[in-house]
Scaffold this active site. Structure first.
Site, short mmCIF file in Angstrom:
data_model
loop_
_atom_site.label_atom_id
_atom_site.label_comp_id
_atom_site.label_asym_id
_atom_site.label_seq_id
_atom_site.Cartn_x
_atom_site.Cartn_y
_atom_site.Cartn_z
N ASP A 249 1.12 -45.61 0.89
CA ASP A 249 1.89 -46.81 1.18
C ASP A 249 2.10 -47.00 2.68
O ASP A 249 2.36 -46.03 3.41
CB ASP A 249 3.26 -46.62 0.50
CG ASP A 249 4.16 -47.82 0.61
OD1 ASP A 249 3.89 -48.81 -0.07
OD2 ASP A 249 5.15 -47.75 1.37
N GLU B 88 -3.03 -48.26 2.14
CA GLU B 88 -2.55 -49.64 2.25
C GLU B 88 -2.46 -50.02 3.73
O GLU B 88 -1.58 -49.53 4.44
CB GLU B 88 -1.18 -49.80 1.60
CG GLU B 88 -0.74 -51.25 1.57
CD GLU B 88 0.77 -51.45 1.48
OE1 GLU B 88 1.20 -52.46 0.95
OE2 GLU B 88 1.52 -50.58 1.97
C1 GLC Z 1 4.42 -51.36 0.64
C2 GLC Z 1 4.62 -51.63 -0.82
C3 GLC Z 1 5.77 -52.56 -0.98
C4 GLC Z 1 7.00 -51.90 -0.42
C5 GLC Z 1 6.77 -51.48 1.03
C6 GLC Z 1 7.84 -50.54 1.47
O1 GLC Z 1 4.02 -52.47 1.34
O2 GLC Z 1 3.44 -52.13 -1.38
O3 GLC Z 1 5.99 -52.93 -2.31
O4 GLC Z 1 8.09 -52.77 -0.47
O5 GLC Z 1 5.56 -50.78 1.18
O6 GLC Z 1 7.69 -49.29 0.85
#
Ligand code: GLC
Length: 598
Positions: A244, A307
């Site tokens: 993440d 991500e």
């Molecule tokens: C990422 C996740 C999202 C979350 C953020 C903070 O972007 O996909 O859902 O709110 O991280 O952890």
């Protein structure tokens, strides 16, 4: 006589035993054979599989309290296997106060009771593995919950936790005597990224919610703890991680630096109003990812997906690493989400450019991936139109690379209207009643629509954590299984089709691209050639693919599959169709095989 009877009985038993042995050997050698083939061909599982994102709160609620759980996900193992996906990525299921629905973790090695317990988790992994499905965990290293004991101890300056988070003294005090944050950095969810902590007498940094303090990766013990957490789950048998918010892992050491403003931005609390040169994509991130890669590689065949939200191709591609310094197996490709926000942006040309951007920038030896939706954006059918559901699934499942499907997109689920009163997502809440609808992520997180029974078969409880979309009576899995044609059936067929060698091994070409039409071709010597044609316009067209083509195409082709919007007798699967007069409905996708004579 008795003796001969005995001998006969003995022979019968021997024969039966031999038959049983043969049957069991055959089936086990088939299973072994598949594994052995995979090992022999040395292709990692994630290159041949579809990845399915399961948002655990919304798959199925077997311990009925209105929120989905692990037993619920396990109960859908047959559905997932039949769908043809090979990998299931679970959004966070760890212990959490749920301020950001699991992305705020208070214990990285415990299951939140709302989802069940560790036995439920072990059972899920065992059952998925039995069915040949891999399990990927969400890993959230950038921040923990403020309820994590590390944070509590850090507030009290208890060693070794004093520097586990990013703490800073105030720049001064304002007229009211309140402390002023050290710089202008903003939270992704709006407003200052600094929160004053009275007890410690310092600000802490939070890239997301104030209840999600950022961990300090400059502290070696934090990095070591994260390695231990990964090891814990790897030893439990998980098949990899989705990392993440990796872009945010580090910020510059000098906390007095202000980020430059984006010219013309009017809302100073909006994250988009600053250019995030000091808080994202710092070079210190790469050695950390490298350590994770090395750790994962101590286990056979593990997946690491990252991500990375960026529209800069150079930035994105760095997260693959290279042949001598491999990092993630891939950063997610969000270009189809970012570049194609609505139907008016979606043309044959824009789709070609977007697909090409990833393929043409791919580092040597690296593998593409395609994402149409996730838990942070609106559902693809709502963004670009329901008529395009099948066509876009054809695109992501048949292009070279790994497709990632967000739960519900296989049946074309739509965004659900959520009133301000029902809004749960903190991002929506932070924007207030007047603007929450532009920012709330709730509409794409509503319960999976299984059937037409109460709450779409998601739960037997009396309410659900987010409302079920009222369209569930007709838009649901059961109905799509029964229907003669449906998005689900197309998806399943595509999942089977993409296993053919030509889709696994061949390159891709794009013979005809116009404003309305997107086509791509997969061809490999001595294999059937496939042509995928998509009509991106909102009207039916009859296209001449023999005109404006960059490749020689035959006069005729055979229909393998078409969108459910097309009900014409002339284009049924198996029919021969003319490529100089190919009729397509609005938003239709068609998969064709080409006759060999050109
Ligand atoms: C990422 C996740 C999202 C979350 C953020 C903070 O972007 O996909 O859902 O709110 O991280 O952890």
């Amino acid at each position: 006589m008795k003796r001969s009877l005995l001998i006969t009985a003995f022979i019968v038993i021997l024969v039966l035993a031999a038959v049983t042995l043969t049957i069991s050997l055959t089936s086990s050698s088939e299973v072994m054979g598949t594994q052995a083939d995979e090992e022999a061909s040395d292709v990692p599982f994630w290159k041949t599989s579809i990845i399915y994102q399961a948002y655990p709160r919304s798959i199925s609620d077997e311990l009925p309290d209105g929120t989905g759980d692990l037993v619920g996900i396990t109960s859908k193992v047959d559905y997932l296997r039949d769908l043809g996906v090979g990998v299931v990525w679970l959004s966070p299921i760890y212990e959490s106060p749920m301020k950001d629905f699991g992305y705020d973790i208070s214990n990285y090695t415990a299951i939140d009771p709302i989802f069940g317990d560790m036995d439920d988790f072990d059972e899920l992994v065992a059952r998925f593995h039995e069915h040949g499905l891999k399990v990927i965990m969400d890993f959230v290293p950038n921040h923990s919950s403020d309820q994590h004991e590390w944070f509590q101890k850090s507030v009290r300056r208890e060693e070794p936790y004093t520097d586990y988070y990013v703490w800073a003294d105030p720049k001064g005090t304002d007229d009211d005597g309140s402390p002023i944050p050290p710089n202008n950095w903003l939270s992704v969810f709006r407003g200052s990224a600094w929160q004053w902590n009275e007890e410690r007498g310092q600000f802490f940094y939070h890239q997301f919610l104030a209840s999600q303090p950022d961990l300090n990766f400059r502290t070696p013990a934090v990095r070591e703890d994260m390695q231990k957490i990964l090891t814990f789950w790897l030893d439990k048998g998980v098949d990899g991680f989705r990392v993440d918010a990796i872009l945010h892992l580090f910020e510059v050491k000098d906390l007095t630096l202000n980020e430059p403003e984006v010219p013309g931005s009017e809302d100073p609390d909006d994250y988009a109003s600053l250019n995030h040169i000091y808080t994202t994509d710092l070079p210190e991130t790469f050695p950390v990812i490298r350590d994770w890669r090395v750790l994962l590689d101590q286990y056979p065949d593990k997946l690491l997906m990252l991500e990375v939200y960026s529209n800069n191709m150079e930035t994105l591609m760095k997260y693959y690493g290279n042949e001598t310094y491999p990092l993630g197996d891939f950063p997610f490709n969000f270009l189809l989400i970012d570049h194609l926000k609505n139907r008016s942006e979606l043309t044959g040309e824009s789709l070609r450019t977007t697909v090409g951007l990833w393929l043409d920038n791919l580092p040597k030896g690296k593998w593409p991936n395609w994402v149409l939706g996730n838990h942070d954006v609106g559902r693809v059918a709502s963004r670009v139109g329901e008529d395009l559901v099948d066509a876009l699934n054809m695109v992501i499942l048949l292009l070279p690379g790994t497709p990632v499907t967000y739960y519900g997109e296989e049946i074309g689920m739509l965004d659900t209207f959520i009133s301000w009163e029902d809004t749960q997502d903190p991002q929506g809440c932070h924007w207030g009643q007047d603007h929450y609808q532009e920012h709330s992520r709730d509409p794409a997180r509503t319960p999976m629509q299984w059937d037409e029974s109460k709450f779409a078969g998601f739960t037997t409880a009396n309410s659900t954590w987010l409302p079920v979309n009222p369209n569930y009576k007709t838009l649901n899995v059961a109905a799509q299984i029964l229907a003669q044609t449906s998005h689900l059936k197309i998806y399943r067929e595509l999942a089977v089709l993409r296993r053919e060698e030509v889709f696994m091994k061949s390159n891709v070409s794009f013979p005809v691209i116009t404003k309305d039409i997107f086509t791509f071709m997969r061809q490999l010597e001595s294999y059937e050639q496939y042509l995928v044609v998509v009509n991106l316009s909102q009207k039916p067209v009859e296209v001449n693919l023999l005109q404006n083509t960059t490749q020689e195409l035959p006069q005729k082709a055979n229909v393998v599959m078409r969108s459910i919007t097309d009900t014409s007798e002339n284009t049924k699967p198996g029919m021969e169709v003319p490529l100089d007069k190919l009729p397509l409905t609005a938003g239709e996708g068609m998969v064709l095989t080409l006759s060999s004579e050109v």
